[in-house]
Design a protein around this motif. Structure first.
Motif, short mmCIF file in Angstrom:
data_model
loop_
_atom_site.label_atom_id
_atom_site.label_comp_id
_atom_site.label_asym_id
_atom_site.label_seq_id
_atom_site.Cartn_x
_atom_site.Cartn_y
_atom_site.Cartn_z
N ARG A 68 39.88 48.90 41.19
CA ARG A 68 39.74 47.75 42.08
C ARG A 68 39.88 48.18 43.52
NH1 ARG A 68 42.97 42.00 41.46
NH2 ARG A 68 42.02 40.94 43.23
N SER A 71 39.47 46.77 49.47
CA SER A 71 38.62 45.83 50.19
C SER A 71 37.20 46.29 50.02
CB SER A 71 39.00 45.79 51.68
OG SER A 71 37.96 45.23 52.45
N MET A 79 43.43 49.53 45.19
CA MET A 79 44.67 48.77 45.19
C MET A 79 45.82 49.63 44.68
SD MET A 79 44.35 45.48 46.09
CE MET A 79 43.10 44.19 46.27
N VAL A 95 49.09 42.33 44.14
CA VAL A 95 47.65 42.55 44.24
C VAL A 95 46.92 41.29 44.69
CG1 VAL A 95 45.57 43.07 42.91
CG2 VAL A 95 47.62 44.43 42.57
N GLU A 96 47.34 40.13 44.18
CA GLU A 96 46.68 38.87 44.53
C GLU A 96 46.84 38.57 46.02
OE1 GLU A 96 48.56 39.38 41.89
OE2 GLU A 96 46.90 39.32 40.43
N ALA A 99 44.55 40.93 47.94
CA ALA A 99 43.15 40.55 47.76
C ALA A 99 42.78 39.33 48.60
CB ALA A 99 42.88 40.28 46.28
N GLY A 103 39.95 39.34 51.60
CA GLY A 103 38.79 38.45 51.63
C GLY A 103 38.63 37.78 52.97
#
Length: 498
Positions: A68, A71, A79, A95-96, A99, A103
């Protein structure tokens, strides 16, 4: 026949690559080392001591081993290779959270590029300031979600990485950072290099040294004046020597060119850039060479518009590794960009040697140019305490080594800053008569990198060889009817690499 004469002002090779006990304080990474389009790929494949920055298994098992990216604009960073913590509490961001911040960062960056394209030439422009304003506009318009307190701190870390310095090789938009493609690699030749970056044990000099094997490089020969004329280029050396050449390839770094009389910015008053994006112009430094006659207007305008990134590095060696070993990058996130930090864990790459590398950019890198050893040590340790998770006991380093690229008279800065925006590389790549240019600032793709510089050098070499063929054809036409060609045709006395 064509004779090449490499001239170097410095005492040895390496340029902005400088190894201190196996750690390079300059160009120490190869981006996309497995990508065949990378001019350095063959050297990487043929040499030992090159270690890919592979993702850890810290969180990959929970996703079935799926990779993952950190970016979409940092495609070679995972990550799992990063540990981002809150600088105030030491709490790790999940991680959330990362992320979500990534974004928003990508949407803001796209908006900034639009604003920058409309910005009047010659006026000051701050990416960090514009990023904050763009995020506010997009939030009010409902185009991006409102970030939480934690997500805003991670977002500041993203902005700090982009504002201070940006690895053009890692961007996902080829049109933004690399400009038009001029290579032979197909439709995606200017696209970002694929594969993880690689760390080179002993620095990039270890990779470049084989290229110089058997080449008579004339070190310690600073050039005082570069004189262009219709039949070639004359180099006047500080030693009083003189070199006549039919063609000259100028690889002088951007920071030096920008303050060279007859080239770019001759005084600081002529620069519209802020102090973090311009070369250091100290009267105590060795003066740069003078270009006579001055370079064409389009070259000088391109040099004024080009930006020099300031980045300095601090290598900290400890008695033992007391930080998490399963990650490659350690980052501290805060409300302000200036309070964020970025470390590289070199321990797994150096066979267990407990070494951390701090990357300082922008204002903090600029401040290092005149800071004492005590201040540099304290700055690094304060950043480390902020980047480590809560409960991790920080120990004092056994040794501290650092760079000062702005004060290096042969560099006057770290590298050309692509900044994810169109660069004037195409104007700089154009020859000025028989004077050609090459380097990371001239690279039409992968600006600001070693492989970009090498790629530009190859393109320049092809252009000169084509020009030589044209000269030979002209001579042959003029001498039609002559049975044999002279061994050294007039107009081909040699070429010089400055």
């Amino acid at each position: 026949r064509c004779m090449s004469v490499p001239i170097a002002g410095a005492e040895g090779m390496g340029g902005r690559s400088r190894a201190e006990a196996a750690v390079d304080l300059g160009a120490g990474w190869v981006h996309g080392a497995q990508d065949v389009r990378n001019p350095l790929a063959a050297l990487v494949a043929s040499r030992g001591g090159v270690h890919p920055l592979v993702p850890s298994k810290r969180n990959a098992d929970a996703r079935g081993g799926e990779r993952r990216p950190l970016s979409a604009l940092l495609i070679s960073h995972d990550m799992d290779t990063h540990l981002l913590t809150d600088a105030a509490t030491g709490a790790e961001f999940d991680v959330e959270c990362v992320a979500a911040a990534a974004g928003v960062f990508e949407a803001v960056l796209e908006e900034c590029a639009k604003v920058r394209a409309r910005h009047p030439p010659g006026r000051e422009w701050s990416f960090a300031g514009e990023a904050a304003a763009a995020r506010e506009r997009l939030e009010q318009a409902g185009d991006i979600p409102m970030l939480s307190y934690a997500e805003r701190r991670v977002w500041s870390w993203f902005v700090g990485r982009a504002a201070g310095t940006w690895f053009a090789a890692e961007t996902a938009d080829p049109g933004a950072a690399h400009g038009p493609d001029t290579g032979d690699g197909g439709t995606d030749a200017g696209a970002p290099l694929r594969g993880t970056p690689a760390f080179v044990h002993g620095g990039l000099q270890a990779l470049l040294r084989p290229l110089a094997a058997g080449v008579d490089i004339r070190f310690s020969n600073p050039v005082k004046r570069v004189c262009r004329h219709a039949s070639g280029v004359t180099l006047l050396l500080e030693s009083g020597g003189r070199i006549e050449a039919d063609y000259c390839v100028c690889t002088i770094p951007l920071g030096v060119l920008k303050v060279a009389p007859g080239a770019g910015v001759t005084t600081l008053a002529q620069s519209y850039q802020n102090r973090n994006l311009m070369p250091i112009n100290s009267e105590e430094m060795r003066p740069p060479p003078r270009f006579d006659p001055p370079l064409p207007d389009e070259h000088r305008a391109a040099l004024v518009a080009s930006r020099v990134a300031h980045e300095n590095r601090v290598a900290l060696r400890f008695a033992r590794a007391f930080w998490p070993q399963e990650v490659t990058f350690l980052g501290a996130c805060a409300d302000s960009v200036e309070d964020c930090s970025y470390f590289v864990n070199l321990s797994p790459l150096l066979g267990g040697e407990p070494v951390l590398l701090l990357l300082l950019t922008g204002a903090r890198a600029f401040a290092m140019e005149t800071s004492s050893e005590a201040v540099i040590r304290e700055t690094a340790m304060r950043a480390l305490r902020a980047a480590l998770p809560a409960g991790c006991a920080v120990e004092e380093p056994l040794s501290v080594r650092w760079s000062r690229w702005g004060q290096d008279p042969w560099a006057r800065g770290a590298y050309a800053q692509g900044e994810l925006l169109p660069t004037p590389a195409s104007e700089l790549a154009a020859p000025a008569g028989r004077l050609h240019f090459a380097g990371d600032h001239v690279a039409r793709r992968w600006t600001g990198t070693v492989h970009g510089a090498l790629d530009s050098g190859k393109s320049t070499a092809k252009a000169i060889l084509k020009a030589i063929d044209t000269d030979l054809l002209t001579i042959k036409t003029e001498d039609a009817g002559v049975a044999s060609m002279p061994s050294a045709p007039r107009g081909l006395r040699g070429s010089s690499k400055l």
